[in-house]
Structures are given as C-alpha cells and as structure tokens.
Design an enzyme around this catalytic site. Structure first.
Site, short mmCIF file in Angstrom:
data_model
loop_
_atom_site.label_atom_id
_atom_site.label_comp_id
_atom_site.label_asym_id
_atom_site.label_seq_id
_atom_site.Cartn_x
_atom_site.Cartn_y
_atom_site.Cartn_z
N MET A 115 0.84 -1.20 0.00
CA MET A 115 0.00 0.00 0.00
C MET A 115 0.88 1.25 0.00
O MET A 115 0.41 2.35 0.34
CB MET A 115 -0.94 -0.01 1.20
CG MET A 115 -1.90 -1.21 1.16
SD MET A 115 -3.43 -0.95 2.06
CE MET A 115 -2.81 -0.73 3.72
N GLY A 155 10.94 -2.94 5.63
CA GLY A 155 10.20 -4.21 5.54
C GLY A 155 9.83 -4.51 4.10
O GLY A 155 10.06 -5.62 3.59
N HIS A 156 9.28 -3.49 3.42
CA HIS A 156 8.95 -3.67 2.00
C HIS A 156 10.21 -3.96 1.18
O HIS A 156 10.20 -4.80 0.28
CB HIS A 156 8.30 -2.40 1.45
CG HIS A 156 7.00 -2.02 2.12
ND1 HIS A 156 6.86 -0.87 2.87
CD2 HIS A 156 5.78 -2.62 2.13
CE1 HIS A 156 5.61 -0.79 3.31
NE2 HIS A 156 4.94 -1.82 2.88
N GLY A 207 4.72 -10.41 3.74
CA GLY A 207 5.45 -10.38 5.01
C GLY A 207 4.76 -11.18 6.10
O GLY A 207 3.53 -11.20 6.20
N LYS A 225 4.86 -10.25 9.00
CA LYS A 225 4.30 -9.21 9.88
C LYS A 225 2.78 -9.30 9.91
O LYS A 225 2.16 -9.09 10.96
CB LYS A 225 4.77 -7.85 9.37
CG LYS A 225 3.98 -6.64 9.82
CD LYS A 225 4.42 -6.19 11.17
CE LYS A 225 3.85 -4.88 11.66
NZ LYS A 225 2.60 -4.42 11.11
N GLN A 263 -2.94 -12.61 7.35
CA GLN A 263 -3.08 -12.29 5.92
C GLN A 263 -2.33 -13.31 5.07
O GLN A 263 -2.85 -13.85 4.10
CB GLN A 263 -2.55 -10.88 5.67
CG GLN A 263 -2.35 -10.51 4.22
CD GLN A 263 -1.93 -9.07 4.07
OE1 GLN A 263 -2.71 -8.16 4.31
NE2 GLN A 263 -0.68 -8.84 3.68
N VAL A 322 10.75 -7.34 9.51
CA VAL A 322 11.91 -6.45 9.72
C VAL A 322 11.56 -5.49 10.85
O VAL A 322 10.46 -4.91 10.87
CB VAL A 322 12.25 -5.69 8.43
CG1 VAL A 322 13.39 -4.71 8.66
CG2 VAL A 322 12.61 -6.66 7.31
N SER A 324 4.09 1.11 7.97
CA SER A 324 3.79 2.44 7.42
C SER A 324 3.06 3.29 8.46
O SER A 324 3.13 4.51 8.43
CB SER A 324 2.92 2.30 6.17
OG SER A 324 3.57 1.47 5.22
P1 AMP Z 1 1.48 -2.95 3.46
O1 AMP Z 1 2.05 -1.92 2.55
O2 AMP Z 1 1.49 -2.56 4.90
O3 AMP Z 1 0.15 -3.49 2.99
O4 AMP Z 1 2.46 -4.18 3.39
C1 AMP Z 1 2.84 -4.74 2.16
C2 AMP Z 1 3.60 -6.03 2.42
O5 AMP Z 1 4.76 -5.72 3.22
C3 AMP Z 1 2.78 -7.07 3.20
O6 AMP Z 1 3.06 -8.36 2.68
C4 AMP Z 1 3.31 -6.92 4.60
O7 AMP Z 1 3.19 -8.08 5.37
C5 AMP Z 1 4.77 -6.58 4.35
N1 AMP Z 1 5.37 -5.90 5.50
C6 AMP Z 1 4.89 -4.80 6.15
N2 AMP Z 1 5.69 -4.48 7.19
C7 AMP Z 1 6.69 -5.41 7.21
C8 AMP Z 1 7.83 -5.65 8.04
N3 AMP Z 1 8.11 -4.87 9.09
N4 AMP Z 1 8.63 -6.69 7.75
C9 AMP Z 1 8.36 -7.50 6.69
N5 AMP Z 1 7.32 -7.34 5.86
C10 AMP Z 1 6.48 -6.32 6.11
#
Ligand code: AMP
Length: 275
Positions: free
Chosen positions: A27, A33-34, A144, A146, A150, A173, A183
């Site tokens: 998103m 992490g991304h 992730g 995290k 999901q 991460v 985020s």
């Molecule tokens: P989001 O943008 O929050 O929807 O996350 C996009 C992807 O990044 C999803 O697969 C999340 O699980 C992963 N993600 C978000 N935060 C982390 C993190 N700290 N470590 C690893 N993957 C992450």
C-alpha cells in the site's frame, strides 16, 4: 532499464518481459520491511513488479483510509534503488468500476483474531490480491510474516481456488529497538513510539516460555505493565488456521497481538516452536 509505471492491464502487458515475474503487493509508504520483500523477489525472479495501491475495500468505515500515508514519489525512489522493473499503481476507479458485485470471502479464518476487530477486512484483502494476481499474472508473490493471518489466508486462497502462483513469506523487519516496521509508525509521536515498544517486548517475553499457558501469561503480564497500550487481542494460534492452540501442543505457533497507542492501531507477532 528504467523503472516503468503501469496504471492498468494494458500497461502491464506492454511492460512484461520474457522469464519469471515476481509480485510484491504493497500500500506504499515503503520502508525497510517492503525493501526486504523486494530483495527476496529480486533473487527469485527475472522481473519484479511492486504494486502500490491503498485498497479501500480492506478499510472499515472508521479506519484510516483517507489519512493513510501516500508518498508515491518517495516510493518510486525506493523502487528504483532496489532495481524494481515495474511499479503497478492503479487508480481506485480503475480497480473498482461501478457495478462491481463479486468478491472473495475469507471464510471462517477471516472472522477470527484480526478479523473479529476488522469485519470484512480479509475479504477486502483477498479480493484485491486475487485481482492483482489476475492483472500482473506473476509466477510468485512475496508477503510479510508481519501480517501473519493475511499470509495464512492468501496461502489458503491459493490452495482453495487453485490460483497458479507460488507464495513466499518474508520475516518481519524490525527497528533496532524491536518495533516492527510499519507504514503506520509514522503516525506515532515520540512518546507513543516508546509505548509501542511494549508490543514487541511482550512477544519476546512470551516466546521465552515453554507451554501455551506460560507463553500467554508472560506476554499478558508484560502488556499489563503498559497501561497506555489499549490491547485488542493477544492470542497464541496455529499458524495455518489461526485457532487458539491448547495444551498439550507441539509444533509451531504464532503469538499475535494488536493494540492501540493513542489513535494508532498496531499489530505484531512472533513465531514460537513448542516441543
Ligand atoms: P502494506 O504496505 O502494509 O500493505 O504491506 C505490504 C507487504 O509488506 C505485506 O506483505 C506486509 O506483510 C509486508 N510488510 C509490512 N511491514 C513489514 C515488516 N516490518 N517486515 C516484513 N514485511 C512487512
């Protein structure tokens, strides 16, 4: 090769190169992490597609859809630096034209734990992820740990609906002090950020114990030390079904927590192996 920004299916078709394609759905508001997901994708595929789409379907009416951070130009810089080939950045109207009716149901696993506090959230997640798979047609996709529930539901969807894609999980991460990168961390004030550390501290306290009851108790005690943390749930669950594990239990379990810090809702989890 220059980074290509694709807005729709035609752009994606034009950008496609021979060889394997990996998709990293996000998103935006990209952080380390991304980046780790993108690197895993890079290692495994010839072409890497990162999707950046704040999906309205997965936000509840009182959630943060409109204020969710949107930092597209910075995100493009991150993608360039990580050698991403294509950024897929559709508009909401393109993804959800009027007249839409059919969506994916996450089933029972979508109603428990995180789903209990965010009704309809996982239906929204699975619907957009299936649409992204159909648009990008990746060979593999990276998610992730995290967002452990999901990830489990995406694996379930791929198995149950025979979606031809390989799903890879990537470890969470963290900041050096233990806070899981998110985020949403940018909503936190300096004081709130200190309070938020209680989440990872509780998970570590639980992970140091041996039985399900001891694990839950140790984590709960640590959470109770931080009254500013408004805990929504703390559970120890089977990572495939997200149902609570019972004593005696042997194998891998996920200790997961969600809490509000001020106006920000945070989640975190840790994997524990019980012998
Ligand atoms: P989001 O943008 O929050 O929807 O996350 C996009 C992807 O990044 C999803 O697969 C999340 O699980 C992963 N993600 C978000 N935060 C982390 C993190 N700290 N470590 C690893 N993957 C992450």
């Amino acid at each position: 090769m220059d980074l290509i920004v694709a807005r729709n299916r035609e752009d994606l078709v034009a950008a496609r190169r021979p060889g394997t394609v990996a998709l990293v759905p996000t998103m935006g508001a990209l952080h380390e992490g991304h980046r780790s997901l993108i690197r895993q994708a890079r290692e495994r595929a010839d072409q890497v597609v990162v999707s950046i789409f704040v999906n309205p379907l997965q936000f509840g009416p009182n959630e943060d859809f409109s204020r969710y951070p949107r930092t597209f130009d910075d995100d493009l810089d991150v993608c360039r630096a990580e050698g991403v080939d294509v950024v897929f950045h559709p508009g909401v109207d393109g993804m959800y034209p009027p007249g839409r009716q059919v969506s994916v149901s996450a089933g029972q696993m979508g109603d428990v734990v995180e789903g209990e506090f965010r009704p309809g959230h996982f239906d929204g997640v699975l619907t957009v992820v299936l649409k992204l798979f159909n648009l990008v047609r990746p060979d593999l996709a990276v998610f992730g740990e995290k967002d452990a529930q999901q990830l489990a539901l995406i694996r379930r969807m791929v198995a149950d609906l025979d979606v031809p894609v390989e799903i890879l999980g990537a470890p969470t991460v963290r900041e050096p002090d233990g806070l899981a990168m998110s985020s949403r961390n940018r909503y936190l004030s300096a004081e709130e950020r200190k309070v938020a550390l209680g989440l990872s501290r509780a998970l570590r306290a639980g992970a140091g114990r041996r039985t399900p009851d001891e694990i839950r108790t140790a984590a709960r005690e640590e959470l109770d030390r931080n009254p500013e943390l408004k805990v929504e749930y703390l559970v120890l669950v089977d990572p495939r079904t997200f149902t609570e594990v019972k004593e005696p239990y042997e194998g891998v379990a996920v200790l997961a927590v969600a809490a509000r810090v001020g106006g920000t809702r945070l989640i975190d989890n840790i994997t524990v192996t019980l012998t």
